[in-house]
Motif scaffolding. Sequence first.
Motif, PDB file in Angstrom:
ATOM      1  N   GLY A 119      38.248  57.846  80.057  1.00 13.41           N
ATOM      2  CA  GLY A 119      38.801  58.681  81.123  1.00 13.41           C
ATOM      3  C   GLY A 119      37.907  59.845  81.495  1.00 13.41           C
ATOM      4  O   GLY A 119      38.092  60.457  82.549  1.00 13.41           O
ATOM      5  N   TRP A 120      36.914  60.159  80.651  1.00 12.19           N
ATOM      6  CA  TRP A 120      35.978  61.246  80.947  1.00 12.19           C
ATOM      7  C   TRP A 120      35.258  61.013  82.270  1.00 12.19           C
ATOM      8  O   TRP A 120      34.829  61.965  82.927  1.00 12.19           O
ATOM      9  CB  TRP A 120      34.937  61.382  79.836  1.00 12.19           C
ATOM     10  CG  TRP A 120      34.129  60.131  79.607  1.00 12.19           C
ATOM     11  CD1 TRP A 120      34.404  59.132  78.715  1.00 12.19           C
ATOM     12  CD2 TRP A 120      32.935  59.740  80.289  1.00 12.19           C
ATOM     13  NE1 TRP A 120      33.456  58.150  78.799  1.00 12.19           N
ATOM     14  CE2 TRP A 120      32.536  58.491  79.758  1.00 12.19           C
ATOM     15  CE3 TRP A 120      32.160  60.312  81.292  1.00 12.19           C
ATOM     16  CZ2 TRP A 120      31.397  57.811  80.204  1.00 12.19           C
ATOM     17  CZ3 TRP A 120      31.035  59.635  81.736  1.00 12.19           C
ATOM     18  CH2 TRP A 120      30.654  58.408  81.188  1.00 12.19           C
TER      19      TRP A 120
ATOM     20  N   TRP B 250      49.847  69.015  76.177  1.00  8.98           N
ATOM     21  CA  TRP B 250      48.507  69.397  76.588  1.00  8.98           C
ATOM     22  C   TRP B 250      47.551  68.209  76.578  1.00  8.98           C
ATOM     23  O   TRP B 250      46.717  68.052  77.469  1.00  8.98           O
ATOM     24  CB  TRP B 250      47.998  70.503  75.683  1.00  8.98           C
ATOM     25  CG  TRP B 250      46.609  70.997  75.979  1.00  8.98           C
ATOM     26  CD1 TRP B 250      45.532  70.981  75.156  1.00  8.98           C
ATOM     27  CD2 TRP B 250      46.140  71.597  77.200  1.00  8.98           C
ATOM     28  NE1 TRP B 250      44.427  71.514  75.760  1.00  8.98           N
ATOM     29  CE2 TRP B 250      44.766  71.915  77.028  1.00  8.98           C
ATOM     30  CE3 TRP B 250      46.754  71.900  78.418  1.00  8.98           C
ATOM     31  CZ2 TRP B 250      44.001  72.505  78.022  1.00  8.98           C
ATOM     32  CZ3 TRP B 250      45.978  72.488  79.420  1.00  8.98           C
ATOM     33  CH2 TRP B 250      44.637  72.780  79.221  1.00  8.98           C
ATOM     34  N   ASP B 251      47.689  67.346  75.563  1.00  8.24           N
ATOM     35  CA  ASP B 251      46.872  66.136  75.493  1.00  8.24           C
ATOM     36  C   ASP B 251      47.117  65.247  76.707  1.00  8.24           C
ATOM     37  O   ASP B 251      46.175  64.711  77.306  1.00  8.24           O
ATOM     38  CB  ASP B 251      47.175  65.346  74.212  1.00  8.24           C
ATOM     39  CG  ASP B 251      46.712  66.071  72.962  1.00  8.24           C
ATOM     40  OD1 ASP B 251      45.668  66.750  73.028  1.00  8.24           O
ATOM     41  OD2 ASP B 251      47.411  65.975  71.936  1.00  8.24           O
ATOM     42  N   TYR B 252      48.376  65.089  77.072  1.00  8.06           N
ATOM     43  CA  TYR B 252      48.705  64.256  78.234  1.00  8.06           C
ATOM     44  C   TYR B 252      48.182  64.898  79.523  1.00  8.06           C
ATOM     45  O   TYR B 252      47.684  64.200  80.416  1.00  8.06           O
ATOM     46  CB  TYR B 252      50.215  64.050  78.326  1.00  8.06           C
ATOM     47  CG  TYR B 252      50.730  62.976  77.404  1.00  8.06           C
ATOM     48  CD1 TYR B 252      50.569  61.625  77.706  1.00  8.06           C
ATOM     49  CD2 TYR B 252      51.390  63.294  76.216  1.00  8.06           C
ATOM     50  CE1 TYR B 252      51.041  60.630  76.857  1.00  8.06           C
ATOM     51  CE2 TYR B 252      51.860  62.316  75.361  1.00  8.06           C
ATOM     52  CZ  TYR B 252      51.688  60.982  75.683  1.00  8.06           C
ATOM     53  OH  TYR B 252      52.145  60.001  74.852  1.00  8.06           O
ATOM     54  N   ALA B 253      48.292  66.229  79.615  1.00 13.14           N
ATOM     55  CA  ALA B 253      47.812  66.919  80.814  1.00 13.14           C
ATOM     56  C   ALA B 253      46.308  66.734  80.981  1.00 13.14           C
ATOM     57  O   ALA B 253      45.822  66.447  82.086  1.00 13.14           O
ATOM     58  CB  ALA B 253      48.158  68.399  80.741  1.00 13.14           C
ATOM     59  N   LEU B 254      45.562  66.883  79.894  1.00 10.71           N
ATOM     60  CA  LEU B 254      44.115  66.700  79.957  1.00 10.71           C
ATOM     61  C   LEU B 254      43.757  65.256  80.286  1.00 10.71           C
ATOM     62  O   LEU B 254      42.831  64.988  81.055  1.00 10.71           O
ATOM     63  CB  LEU B 254      43.473  67.104  78.631  1.00 10.71           C
ATOM     64  CG  LEU B 254      43.461  68.593  78.293  1.00 10.71           C
ATOM     65  CD1 LEU B 254      42.782  68.829  76.948  1.00 10.71           C
ATOM     66  CD2 LEU B 254      42.746  69.387  79.382  1.00 10.71           C
ATOM     67  N   THR B 255      44.487  64.321  79.695  1.00 12.85           N
ATOM     68  CA  THR B 255      44.202  62.901  79.923  1.00 12.85           C
ATOM     69  C   THR B 255      44.455  62.521  81.373  1.00 12.85           C
ATOM     70  O   THR B 255      43.628  61.867  82.019  1.00 12.85           O
ATOM     71  CB  THR B 255      45.061  62.023  79.001  1.00 12.85           C
ATOM     72  OG1 THR B 255      44.739  62.309  77.631  1.00 12.85           O
ATOM     73  CG2 THR B 255      44.802  60.543  79.270  1.00 12.85           C
TER      74      THR B 255
ATOM     75  N   ARG C 211      39.559  65.804  80.008  1.00 13.46           N
ATOM     76  CA  ARG C 211      39.707  65.944  78.558  1.00 13.46           C
ATOM     77  C   ARG C 211      38.370  66.296  77.891  1.00 13.46           C
ATOM     78  O   ARG C 211      38.293  67.168  77.029  1.00 13.46           O
ATOM     79  CB  ARG C 211      40.260  64.646  77.972  1.00 13.46           C
ATOM     80  CG  ARG C 211      40.584  64.710  76.495  1.00 13.46           C
ATOM     81  CD  ARG C 211      41.096  63.352  75.990  1.00 13.46           C
ATOM     82  NE  ARG C 211      41.452  63.422  74.582  1.00 13.46           N
ATOM     83  CZ  ARG C 211      42.668  63.668  74.133  1.00 13.46           C
ATOM     84  NH1 ARG C 211      43.654  63.861  75.000  1.00 13.46           N
ATOM     85  NH2 ARG C 211      42.929  63.724  72.850  1.00 13.46           N
ATOM     86  N   ALA C 212      37.293  65.610  78.309  1.00 14.76           N
ATOM     87  CA  ALA C 212      35.986  65.838  77.683  1.00 14.76           C
ATOM     88  C   ALA C 212      35.471  67.247  77.913  1.00 14.76           C
ATOM     89  O   ALA C 212      34.702  67.780  77.110  1.00 14.76           O
ATOM     90  CB  ALA C 212      34.982  64.823  78.211  1.00 14.76           C
ATOM     91  N   PHE C 213      35.902  67.890  79.024  1.00 14.82           N
ATOM     92  CA  PHE C 213      35.443  69.236  79.321  1.00 14.82           C
ATOM     93  C   PHE C 213      36.032  70.261  78.363  1.00 14.82           C
ATOM     94  O   PHE C 213      35.611  71.412  78.353  1.00 14.82           O
ATOM     95  CB  PHE C 213      35.791  69.601  80.762  1.00 14.82           C
ATOM     96  CG  PHE C 213      34.967  68.851  81.774  1.00 14.82           C
ATOM     97  CD1 PHE C 213      33.888  69.463  82.397  1.00 14.82           C
ATOM     98  CD2 PHE C 213      35.259  67.533  82.090  1.00 14.82           C
ATOM     99  CE1 PHE C 213      33.115  68.767  83.313  1.00 14.82           C
ATOM    100  CE2 PHE C 213      34.502  66.833  83.011  1.00 14.82           C
ATOM    101  CZ  PHE C 213      33.425  67.449  83.626  1.00 14.82           C
ATOM    102  N   PHE C 214      36.996  69.855  77.574  1.00 14.56           N
ATOM    103  CA  PHE C 214      37.592  70.728  76.566  1.00 14.56           C
ATOM    104  C   PHE C 214      37.194  70.283  75.161  1.00 14.56           C
ATOM    105  O   PHE C 214      37.853  70.613  74.184  1.00 14.56           O
ATOM    106  CB  PHE C 214      39.118  70.740  76.704  1.00 14.56           C
ATOM    107  CG  PHE C 214      39.610  71.457  77.931  1.00 14.56           C
ATOM    108  CD1 PHE C 214      40.020  72.777  77.866  1.00 14.56           C
ATOM    109  CD2 PHE C 214      39.624  70.817  79.161  1.00 14.56           C
ATOM    110  CE1 PHE C 214      40.458  73.451  79.001  1.00 14.56           C
ATOM    111  CE2 PHE C 214      40.068  71.476  80.307  1.00 14.56           C
ATOM    112  CZ  PHE C 214      40.473  72.796  80.228  1.00 14.56           C
ATOM    113  N   GLY C 215      36.099  69.520  75.079  1.00 11.70           N
ATOM    114  CA  GLY C 215      35.574  69.089  73.792  1.00 11.70           C
ATOM    115  C   GLY C 215      36.348  67.965  73.141  1.00 11.70           C
ATOM    116  O   GLY C 215      36.162  67.694  71.951  1.00 11.70           O
TER     117      GLY C 215
END
Length: 208
Positions: free
Chosen positions: A152-153, A128-133, A138-142
């Motif tokens: 990357g935000w 999940w971390d890699y998917a968000l990155t 990623r920032a949209f999920f806090g």
Amino acid sequence: MPGIGSAIEAKKPRILFFDLLRIAAIFLVVFTHVFIYVQGPSLDIDILGLYYFSPGGFGVTLFLIVSGCVLEYHRSAFRSPGDVKRFMLKRVVRIYPAYWCSLIFSIVLNLAYFMASNTNRLASLTAWDYALTFSGFRAFFGQWGGVINEVGWFIGLIMCLYLLYPVISRLFDKNILGTLVFLYVFSIAARLLTQKYLDPDGQYFTAL
């Protein structure tokens, strides 16, 4: 079949002034990050609690404004949903491959550094971390920052702005002054709400 951007972008000469502003904006962002890295004194200025000015934050704002001006300068018209789709596809093709290459390069550097120092923070990352990155959201999920690429935000931010651009562009066509006032009021309200509910401790937004 027309090209990805042919329906919405007209070929016009580049404007040197816009390029110079972009160079200045990038310089301010790089300068601020270097200044933070060498632990220099803070350059932030609190303006009535509504905006925390910093050279880097101003550079990001300036870059976004100039990018919007360039988009509007080259725009023809969004005549159908297909035009919007082609516009977004072109942005995805231009942005994500380069971003993903930077992430892969960063992962290699991280592995080399952490293995040399007998630590490996990447081992704690989940799928999940890699998917968000890799999505840039990623920032949209806090989850601000991150082990791989802390800035990357910005990818998620500009993709959201690209989604909003067709609507904002149409509003400018109808009422330029009214749209500017609305965006200004909306930006202040969004910042206040974000500081109150998403970052009450001032960990991130006071540094922008």
